[in-house]
Design an enzyme around this catalytic site. Structure first.
Site, PDB file in Angstrom:
ATOM      1  N   GLU A  35       0.809  -1.217   0.000  1.00 38.17           N
ATOM      2  CA  GLU A  35       0.000   0.000   0.000  1.00 38.17           C
ATOM      3  C   GLU A  35       0.847   1.274   0.000  1.00 38.17           C
ATOM      4  O   GLU A  35       0.323   2.365  -0.244  1.00 38.17           O
ATOM      5  CB  GLU A  35      -0.927   0.039   1.227  1.00 38.17           C
ATOM      6  CG  GLU A  35      -2.012  -1.006   1.213  1.00 38.17           C
ATOM      7  CD  GLU A  35      -1.466  -2.384   1.501  1.00 38.17           C
ATOM      8  OE1 GLU A  35      -1.653  -3.284   0.661  1.00 38.17           O
ATOM      9  OE2 GLU A  35      -0.807  -2.571   2.545  1.00 38.17           O
ATOM     10  N   HIS A  77      -4.434  -3.998   3.734  1.00 36.50           N
ATOM     11  CA  HIS A  77      -3.275  -4.728   3.241  1.00 36.50           C
ATOM     12  C   HIS A  77      -3.702  -6.079   2.669  1.00 36.50           C
ATOM     13  O   HIS A  77      -4.201  -6.931   3.399  1.00 36.50           O
ATOM     14  CB  HIS A  77      -2.271  -4.925   4.372  1.00 36.50           C
ATOM     15  CG  HIS A  77      -1.017  -5.636   3.952  1.00 36.50           C
ATOM     16  ND1 HIS A  77      -0.337  -5.316   2.809  1.00 36.50           N
ATOM     17  CD2 HIS A  77      -0.322  -6.643   4.532  1.00 36.50           C
ATOM     18  CE1 HIS A  77       0.729  -6.094   2.704  1.00 36.50           C
ATOM     19  NE2 HIS A  77       0.758  -6.911   3.735  1.00 36.50           N
ATOM     20  N   HIS A 284     -33.811 -14.070  15.879  1.00 35.58           N
ATOM     21  CA  HIS A 284     -32.553 -14.575  16.422  1.00 35.58           C
ATOM     22  C   HIS A 284     -32.612 -16.064  16.716  1.00 35.58           C
ATOM     23  O   HIS A 284     -31.588 -16.734  16.737  1.00 35.58           O
ATOM     24  CB  HIS A 284     -32.177 -13.798  17.699  1.00 35.58           C
ATOM     25  CG  HIS A 284     -30.790 -14.041  18.178  1.00 35.58           C
ATOM     26  ND1 HIS A 284     -30.334 -13.595  19.406  1.00 35.58           N
ATOM     27  CD2 HIS A 284     -29.733 -14.673  17.616  1.00 35.58           C
ATOM     28  CE1 HIS A 284     -29.069 -13.951  19.560  1.00 35.58           C
ATOM     29  NE2 HIS A 284     -28.689 -14.612  18.492  1.00 35.58           N
ATOM     30  N   GLY A 404     -24.695  -8.131  14.801  1.00 40.83           N
ATOM     31  CA  GLY A 404     -24.474  -9.015  15.937  1.00 40.83           C
ATOM     32  C   GLY A 404     -23.018  -9.380  16.124  1.00 40.83           C
ATOM     33  O   GLY A 404     -22.668 -10.060  17.093  1.00 40.83           O
TER      34      GLY A 404
END
Length: 530
Positions: A35, A77, A284, A404
């Site tokens: 980078e 990266h 859930h 979550g």
């Protein structure tokens, strides 16, 4: 290194000019070798926000993007860095956060030889949690790829995208590229809106279920006006990462649980359920029976066609929440109807033992904080107490994760504080959650952000222990891997340059929170709770 074609910019110069056109001047990252070429002759009108781990980087960018309503620019990266970041990339996907992620790649000339630190399947690695991913075929295509990525990230439903960029691309010459104006909103289809409006007008006891997209789309005031027009009770949708209705309003009914049977029971008195900027519904645990009360009609306004497609029944309009609600408000006023029953008042909480209860902490925080301050929360086991005793009453003053996944809250507080320097930001975290991204304290201290981090220290993964009976655990059963003894958050904070205090005595909590909220620097308050 100057361009070999003096009349053409380098890829680096073209990309930076493009970002300026998108009103982006901040880069979030944790750089690796592939980078570094992006940062040669780094321009003075940009700032680089360093996170000490890639998940922290993406969490900061998420909070910043949500608070600015513009895509954040992230530099990661190659394969390892994207891998570290995947938890918060998943959260950004669930949060519908616009984010342009660039990932480094080894130089093109050595890619055929499986070089060190390269990403063998760079475009596949982040899937399925990015809207689009690409590694441009040529260096000169990089600006076009980033432009396309930005437009895709900003289109509804918004979300992260990824562009993999070989290290030697940045110095190559390319054609300059200007930012364009591209529509990011669609208006819901009038025919479907007409059906929803007619259903609303005909209902005797309508109820609204408001999701995160209301606040994301800046439709808070419009939704309040629509609820008042129809005298509809208003619930917050399960697992909402943003709140879209004032919790001190006479029409506010509460926050729905993520359980089918309980949702149906709580909405049982109503003949029309209007899911506004919300899925219908997020669960859930496995459930059974109907998704809405028997005899009730379901209608929905949602920005995500994918969500509309899996909604189990009813009528769904797809498009901008704000524009859709404005269309509904433009209709003639419906016949008057009675107000719903008001929400019962919560009794005050008093300290009853040597350690404070979480409701007492939430009640105290509500008393001492400015209502315009921003709460960034990641304390799953404390959410019921927060809903009851820490009302959110203004738009864009509450953020949590829709996913979550832990590790979002602490860095997101840093990103929100960067975006809103005139606001007090409160990071409200469990001790287990805080440890997923504790390095964010260093960024807060280095950036001199006046964030107050409040750690609710119960020495366990309480949410898991409370959830265990769902899977057959009984009282007294040992649940492995859920105890967290011997964490010292004062030492962790001070070691990263952050002030810190501990509060164990409930009599001292008011003043400790007042002092922390007045601090001009980042400060951590460790609160011992029962």
């Amino acid at each position: 290194m100057p361009s070999e074609h003096p009349h053409l910019p380098t890829v680096r110069e073209a990309v930076l000019d493009l970002l300026r056109g998108f009103h982006i001047d901040t880069i979030f990252g944790n750089p690796g070798s592939t980078e570094l070429p992006l940062f040669l002759d780094f321009p003075s009108d940009f700032r680089y926000i360093l996170g000490l781990q890639e998940s922290v980087v993406v969490g900061m960018a998420d909070g910043y993007a949500q608070a600015t309503h513009n895509a954040a620019f992230v530099n990661l990266h190659s394969a390892a860095g994207v891998g570290h970041a995947m938890g918060n990339i998943f959260t950004a996907h669930k949060n519908r956060t616009p984010m342009v992620i660039t990932a480094g790649q080894q130089a093109r000339s050595i890619l055929p030889f499986d070089p060190f630190l390269f990403s063998g399947q760079a475009t596949e690695l982040p899937k399925p949690y990015v809207k689009w991913s690409v590694e441009p075929a040529r260096a000169e295509d990089v600006p076009l790829a980033i432009a396309r990525a930005y437009y895709i990230a900003m289109q509804q439903p918004r979300g992260p995208v990824l562009v993999s960029i070989p290290a030697d691309d940045w110095d190559k010459p390319c054609e300059p590229l200007k930012a364009r104006t591209v529509s990011t909103e669609t208006r819901p289809e009038p025919r479907v809106q007409q059906a929803i409006g007619d259903a609303l007008d005909a209902a005797r006891r309508p109820v609204f279920v408001v999701g995160a997209a209301v606040d994301r789309d800046r439709a808070w005031d419009e939704v309040v006006a629509l609820a008042e027009r129809h005298n509809a009770a208003v619930w917050i949708a399960p697992m909402s990462g943003r709140y879209g209705f004032p919790q001190d309003h006479r029409l506010f009914a509460g926050v729905l649980p993520a359980m089918r049977e309980k949702i149906v029971a709580l909405l049982g008195r109503h003949d029309l359920v209007f899911a506004l900027g919300a899925a219908a519904f997020t669960y859930h645990v496995e459930g059974f029976g109907p998704h809405v009360p028997p005899g009730a009609q379901l209608v929905q306004l949602i920005e995500d066609p994918g969500t509309a497609a899996w909604t189990p029944e009813g009528t769904s309009a797809v498009g901008s929440i704000r524009l859709g609600v404005l269309d509904l408000l433009a209709r003639p006023a419906p016949p008057p109807r009675a107000l719903p029953q008001p929400r019962p008042a919560r009794p005050r909480v008093e300290p009853t033992g040597p350690l404070m209860s979480v409701p007492y902490v939430m009640q105290t925080l509500a008393e001492v904080r400015d209502a315009a301050s921003i709460v960034v929360e990641e304390a799953p086991s404390s959410r019921a107490a927060m809903h009851a005793y820490l009302p959110i009453v203004q738009s864009e003053t509450f953020y949590t994760m829709c996913s979550g996944g832990l590790g979002y809250g602490m860095p997101a507080a840093v990103g929100v504080a960067l975006a809103k320097p005139d606001k007090k930001v409160i990071g409200l975290l469990g001790d287990g959650s805080a440890m997923y991204s504790i390095q964010a304290l260093w960024s807060a201290a280095q950036l001199k952000l006046p964030i107050t981090f409040i750690i609710l220290k119960n020495r366990r993964y309480a949410a898991l222990q409370e959830f265990a009976p769902t899977f057959g655990f009984h009282a007294g059963d040992k649940l492995e891997g859920t105890d967290l003894p011997d964490l010292d958050f004062l030492a962790l904070a001070r070691g990263q340059g952050c002030e810190a205090v501990r509060v164990s005595d409930p009599a001292l909590l008011h003043q400790a929170l007042r002092d922390a909220l007045a601090s001009p620097r980042a400060i951590l308050v460790e609160v011992d709770v029962a």
